[in-house]
Design an enzyme around this catalytic site. Structure first.
Site, PDB file in Angstrom:
ATOM      1  N   HIS A 120      18.199  52.266  22.262  1.00 55.03           N
ATOM      2  CA  HIS A 120      16.859  52.019  22.787  1.00 55.03           C
ATOM      3  C   HIS A 120      16.406  52.799  24.085  1.00 55.03           C
ATOM      4  CE1 HIS A 120      16.673  48.371  20.640  1.00 55.03           C
ATOM      5  NE2 HIS A 120      17.590  47.707  21.047  1.00 55.03           N
ATOM      6  N   ASP A 167      22.031  48.878  13.242  1.00 45.83           N
ATOM      7  CA  ASP A 167      21.780  47.841  14.326  1.00 45.83           C
ATOM      8  C   ASP A 167      20.597  46.919  14.026  1.00 45.83           C
ATOM      9  OD1 ASP A 167      22.642  47.345  17.532  1.00 45.83           O
ATOM     10  OD2 ASP A 167      20.710  47.060  17.045  1.00 45.83           O
ATOM     11  N   HIS A 200      18.669  45.741  15.985  1.00 48.24           N
ATOM     12  CA  HIS A 200      17.416  45.867  16.567  1.00 48.24           C
ATOM     13  C   HIS A 200      16.879  47.486  16.107  1.00 48.24           C
ATOM     14  CE1 HIS A 200      19.390  43.252  19.136  1.00 48.24           C
ATOM     15  NE2 HIS A 200      18.223  42.595  19.341  1.00 48.24           N
ATOM     16  N   ASP A 205      25.270  43.470  15.288  1.00 49.93           N
ATOM     17  CA  ASP A 205      24.404  42.507  15.659  1.00 49.93           C
ATOM     18  C   ASP A 205      23.577  41.780  14.662  1.00 49.93           C
ATOM     19  OD1 ASP A 205      23.095  44.613  16.006  1.00 49.93           O
ATOM     20  OD2 ASP A 205      22.455  44.430  18.147  1.00 49.93           O
TER      21      ASP A 205
HETATM   22 ZN    ZN Z   1      21.208  45.832  18.552  1.00 51.66          ZN
END
Ligand code: ZN
Length: 345
Positions: A130, A166, A168, A253
């Site tokens: 991120h 991931d 996200h 995750d």
């Molecule tokens: Zn993540």
């Protein structure tokens, strides 16, 4: 008798006790215990690893993807406690730990490119995907995978692929290589979800148009959805690109038990995905592939998922997964990817 590669180590391992010194001020999902869980996976895999000597990233290495102003700003945070956004903390040693994570991953890429061991696993904190060019975000300070990919390009790798499983979307990584055809960014992620980016129409711009491929998936998707997404989009596009190095933003995750997200993957799915990517790396990249830890906040799922991923990357077999041929998210992503990659059906 000369030592065989197997005796010297089948894969490279990046780890350092200093990664544990990035400590939240209170309860926070991105905590040092995550690496304890990841180290348990390394033990459980029963793979013989060769260690990569950790080192700090240089300003020059960081400045390939981060702005000098942001690098200077981070330096001013040394020794401090605080939050850079509502999610993203620094503790007194965090800036140095983040530089150590990014620099050590650069060292691992150099070792992989230099040979003879082509595969690696990087246990590092803080995570990176991120982190934007000029902004910390989503538990991430420096974008480890992006720094490593940019470094690989300077070593003469013409085509580097980043596969981000991931849960996200890796908005920072996408942004850093948005106009860069020399780095292919492929991501599967829960959508809509944090950080809000990663829809199918985000494909890069300019020379980089088509070299960002997003596969946003509805909450609740499990092994069959991911296997179908990989088989229909991720693996064909990656194969067509013929990467010389594959870096995996390996978050855990999307596990069914993760407390932050809503996907439904089994541990075995990570083994299957790692095997699928290693096959492409074996075909075009001389086997060069590295798993780089991103998220994953259920400690037991992190251990079991990473154990399977390590084995899947290194072994010829992985547990077979079901398919979800009619998944709407995969259909939508495939229709978009087909415009840039004719191989997608
Ligand atoms: Zn993540």
């Amino acid at each position: 008798m000369p030592h065989s590669r197997t005796e010297a180590g089948r894969a490279l391992l990046l780890d350092d006790a200093r990664f544990d010194r990035h400590c939240p001020p209170g309860h926070h999902p991105e905590r040092p215990e995550r690496l304890t869980a990841a180290r348990a996976a390394i033990d459980r895999s029963e793979v013989r690893f060769a260690r990569v000597p950790p080192r700090m990233a240089t300003d020059e290495e960081l400045a390939r993807v981060h702005t000098p102003r942001y690098i200077d700003k981070l330096a001013t945070l040394r020794g401090q406690h605080g939050y850079l956004d509502p999610d993203t903390y620094v503790s007194p040693e965090s800036v140095d730990v983040a530089r150590l994570a990014a620099g050590s991953l650069v060292a691992m890429v150099e070792a992989i490119v230099g040979g003879p061991i082509a595969k690696g696993v990087a246990l590092l904190r803080p995570p990176g995907h991120h982190a934007r060019p000029a902004q910390a975000m989503g538990f991430c300070l420096l974008n480890n995978v992006a720094v490593a990919a940019a470094h690989a390009r300077t070593l003469g790798m013409a085509r580097v692929a980043i596969v981000d499983w991931d849960v996200h979307h890796g908005n920072g990584t996408q942004e850093m290589f948005w106009r860069e055809p020399g780095v292919l960014y492929l991501s599967t992620h829960q959508f809509p979800f944090y950080p809000g980016t990663g829809d199918v129409d985000e494909i890069g711009e300019g020379d980089g148009k088509g070299y960002t491929v997003n596969v946003p998936l509805a909450a609740g998707g499990g092994d069959g959805v991911y296997a179908t997404a990989f088989e229909r989009i991720i693996v064909p596009v990656l194969s067509a690109y013929a990467p010389e190095l594959v870096l995996v933003s390996a978050g855990f995750d999307a596990s069914a038990s993760d407390p932050l997200a809503g996907m439904d993957l089994s541990a075995e799915a990570f083994g299957w995905m790692a095997r699928a990517l290693a096959r492409v790396a074996d075909a075009s990249a001389g086997g060069r592939v590295a798993l780089v830890l991103e998220g994953g906040y259920d400690l037991a799922a992190l251990t079991s998922g990473l154990t399977c991923a390590v084995r899947g990357m290194l072994d010829e077999t992985a547990t077979e997964l079901p398919r979800a041929p009619d998944d709407q998210g995969v259909e939508r992503a495939a229709a978009a990817a087909k415009k840039a990659w004719a191989i997608v059906e």
